[in-house]
Design a protein around this motif. Sequence first.
Motif, PDB file in Angstrom:
ATOM      1  N   ILE A 116       9.909   7.274  -3.082  1.00 42.37           N
ATOM      2  CA  ILE A 116       8.855   6.322  -3.435  1.00 42.37           C
ATOM      3  C   ILE A 116       8.628   6.392  -4.944  1.00 42.37           C
ATOM      4  O   ILE A 116       8.556   7.474  -5.515  1.00 42.37           O
ATOM      5  CB  ILE A 116       7.546   6.657  -2.692  1.00 42.37           C
ATOM      6  N   ILE A 141       4.430  -0.445  -6.049  1.00 36.71           N
ATOM      7  CA  ILE A 141       4.932   0.629  -5.183  1.00 36.71           C
ATOM      8  C   ILE A 141       6.270   0.195  -4.597  1.00 36.71           C
ATOM      9  O   ILE A 141       6.343  -0.808  -3.885  1.00 36.71           O
ATOM     10  CB  ILE A 141       3.935   0.941  -4.050  1.00 36.71           C
ATOM     11  N   GLU A 198       0.845  -1.198   0.000  1.00 38.41           N
ATOM     12  CA  GLU A 198       0.000   0.000   0.000  1.00 38.41           C
ATOM     13  C   GLU A 198       0.882   1.249   0.000  1.00 38.41           C
ATOM     14  O   GLU A 198       1.984   1.250   0.545  1.00 38.41           O
ATOM     15  CB  GLU A 198      -0.901   0.029   1.247  1.00 38.41           C
ATOM     16  N   LEU A 199       0.377   2.321  -0.589  1.00 36.33           N
ATOM     17  CA  LEU A 199       1.100   3.587  -0.606  1.00 36.33           C
ATOM     18  C   LEU A 199       1.353   4.085   0.819  1.00 36.33           C
ATOM     19  O   LEU A 199       2.417   4.631   1.106  1.00 36.33           O
ATOM     20  CB  LEU A 199       0.325   4.635  -1.406  1.00 36.33           C
ATOM     21  N   GLN A 212       4.830   5.334   2.469  1.00 34.54           N
ATOM     22  CA  GLN A 212       4.960   6.659   3.080  1.00 34.54           C
ATOM     23  C   GLN A 212       5.489   6.567   4.502  1.00 34.54           C
ATOM     24  O   GLN A 212       6.321   7.372   4.915  1.00 34.54           O
ATOM     25  CB  GLN A 212       3.608   7.382   3.054  1.00 34.54           C
ATOM     26  N   VAL A 242       6.033   4.741  -7.983  1.00 34.19           N
ATOM     27  CA  VAL A 242       4.859   3.947  -8.335  1.00 34.19           C
ATOM     28  C   VAL A 242       4.955   3.647  -9.827  1.00 34.19           C
ATOM     29  O   VAL A 242       4.966   4.556 -10.656  1.00 34.19           O
ATOM     30  CB  VAL A 242       3.545   4.699  -8.011  1.00 34.19           C
TER      31      VAL A 242
END
Length: 97
Positions: free
Chosen positions: A47, A55, A26-27, A31, A49
């Motif tokens: 990061i 990710i 998951e983003l 983060q 994507v």
Amino acid sequence: MTALEKATGDVVFKFEPFVLHVLCRELEDAQLLHSVAIDSGFRNSGITVGRGGKITMAVRSTHCLEVPLSHKGRLMVSEEYIEFLVRVANQKMEENI
């Protein structure tokens, strides 16, 4: 030093920074890891994507070193300076750990 004295081309002393790639589900996970990396001193972290939604969080150090030692077979620095560079690189490796 023996190998360096026998070199006929250009020689560069190079220490690469630490890099760790982490695939995240998951983003939000990326983060959180990014925040931890930045707070820990890994300022070049980021990061990514991908097109397929993959990710990736890259934890990157700023500890790098690249110094020319010889040019066309001619040694451009002293043995004392090379020993200094090795100490600096070893210190950077300790900081990475």
